[in-house]
Scaffold this motif. Structure first.
Motif, PDB file in Angstrom:
ATOM      1  N   HIS A   4      31.675  54.469  38.164  1.00 51.07           N
ATOM      2  CA  HIS A   4      32.126  54.762  39.527  1.00 51.07           C
ATOM      3  C   HIS A   4      32.130  56.273  39.766  1.00 51.07           C
ATOM      4  O   HIS A   4      31.622  56.755  40.786  1.00 51.07           O
ATOM      5  N   HIS A  27      32.480  53.787  50.973  1.00 52.31           N
ATOM      6  CA  HIS A  27      32.632  52.487  50.322  1.00 52.31           C
ATOM      7  C   HIS A  27      33.281  52.647  48.947  1.00 52.31           C
ATOM      8  O   HIS A  27      34.221  51.923  48.611  1.00 52.31           O
ATOM      9  N   ALA A  30      36.962  53.467  49.194  1.00 50.62           N
ATOM     10  CA  ALA A  30      37.797  52.352  49.648  1.00 50.62           C
ATOM     11  C   ALA A  30      37.811  51.183  48.663  1.00 50.62           C
ATOM     12  O   ALA A  30      38.742  50.376  48.690  1.00 50.62           O
ATOM     13  N   GLN A  31      36.800  51.100  47.809  1.00 51.28           N
ATOM     14  CA  GLN A  31      36.654  49.942  46.923  1.00 51.28           C
ATOM     15  C   GLN A  31      36.572  50.386  45.461  1.00 51.28           C
ATOM     16  O   GLN A  31      35.501  50.764  44.996  1.00 51.28           O
ATOM     17  N   ASP A  33      36.348  48.652  42.982  1.00 57.61           N
ATOM     18  CA  ASP A  33      35.389  47.777  42.306  1.00 57.61           C
ATOM     19  C   ASP A  33      34.026  47.782  43.001  1.00 57.61           C
ATOM     20  O   ASP A  33      33.204  46.895  42.812  1.00 57.61           O
ATOM     21  N   GLY A  34      33.755  48.808  43.791  1.00 58.59           N
ATOM     22  CA  GLY A  34      32.544  48.891  44.605  1.00 58.59           C
ATOM     23  C   GLY A  34      31.244  49.034  43.849  1.00 58.59           C
ATOM     24  O   GLY A  34      30.173  49.030  44.452  1.00 58.59           O
ATOM     25  N   CYS A  39      32.538  42.617  43.953  1.00 54.88           N
ATOM     26  CA  CYS A  39      33.055  43.216  45.195  1.00 54.88           C
ATOM     27  C   CYS A  39      32.333  42.577  46.381  1.00 54.88           C
ATOM     28  O   CYS A  39      31.185  42.902  46.681  1.00 54.88           O
ATOM     29  N   SER A  41      32.671  42.732  49.604  1.00 55.04           N
ATOM     30  CA  SER A  41      32.314  43.486  50.810  1.00 55.04           C
ATOM     31  C   SER A  41      30.999  44.244  50.631  1.00 55.04           C
ATOM     32  O   SER A  41      30.427  44.742  51.588  1.00 55.04           O
ATOM     33  N   HIS A  43      28.356  46.157  47.183  1.00 50.92           N
ATOM     34  CA  HIS A  43      28.431  46.925  45.950  1.00 50.92           C
ATOM     35  C   HIS A  43      27.155  47.729  45.763  1.00 50.92           C
ATOM     36  O   HIS A  43      26.105  47.404  46.325  1.00 50.92           O
ATOM     37  N   CYS A 119      28.537  37.818  48.879  1.00 44.97           N
ATOM     38  CA  CYS A 119      28.579  39.262  49.114  1.00 44.97           C
ATOM     39  C   CYS A 119      27.936  39.557  50.463  1.00 44.97           C
ATOM     40  O   CYS A 119      27.250  38.709  51.036  1.00 44.97           O
TER      41      CYS A 119
END
Length: 175
Positions: A4, A27, A30-31, A33-34, A39, A41, A43, A119
């Motif tokens: 990350h 992104h 905010a995430q 686990d992005g 994830c 929403s 990735h 996703c």
């Protein structure tokens, strides 16, 4: 450093595509686990266009699920220390070519595209990889086919995202 953290550093140093680059950074902010497939929403993914510049061609895979000619790439894995390593791993696995080397200078372009549920988005960080002389490809389980295409042939088989990637890689290589 985590994958990350590496992604944030890579994106902060990436020049171009400012709005998209910022969307990737937002992104990740905010995430936590992005980076991972879980994830929902969206990735980050990592891909690499395999190039044989001496013969003016690129290797594309006929993606098993999408049934489209695309560059090699996919999801980041826990063992990937960097986005570059993830892109090189994916390119090596999917092409069957050992000895690929990434083109210096980091990613050549970014591409965000919707994908089927569960996703919503792939935020792809796209690199270019050079094939060694005499490289022989080998189809993986993720591909229906692998084929070399000249730069001009790509427009006949692929979509705009691959065309943009080829153009960006050629500009980086000055070929």
């Amino acid at each position: 450093m985590s994958l990350h953290d590496d992604a944030v550093l890579v994106l902060k140093s990436y020049e171009g595509q400012e709005e998209l680059r910022q969307a990737y950074l937002d992104h990740l902010a905010a995430q936590p686990d992005g980076m991972w497939k879980a994830c929902e929403s969206g990735h980050l993914t990592a891909s690499a266009l395999v190039i044989d510049p001496s013969r003016g061609r690129v290797l594309l895979t006929l993606h098993r699920k999408l049934r489209m000619w695309l560059q090699m790439g996919g999801h980041c894995e826990p063992q990937d220390a960097t986005l570059a390593e993830a892109a090189l791993r994916e390119a090596t696995e999917e092409s069957g070519i050992s000895g690929l080397t990434l083109v210096p200078g980091g990613p050549v372009t970014l591409d965000r595209h919707p994908i089927p549920a569960p996703c919503h988005w792939h935020l792809d960080v796209q690199y270019a990889a050079l094939a060694p002389a005499g490289a022989v490809e080998q189809i993986s389980e993720e591909s229906l086919d692998l084929r070399w295409f000249t730069y001009d042939e790509v427009a006949d088989v692929s979509d705009g995202s691959v065309l943009r990637l080829v153009a960006a890689a050629r500009a980086r290589l000055k070929v």
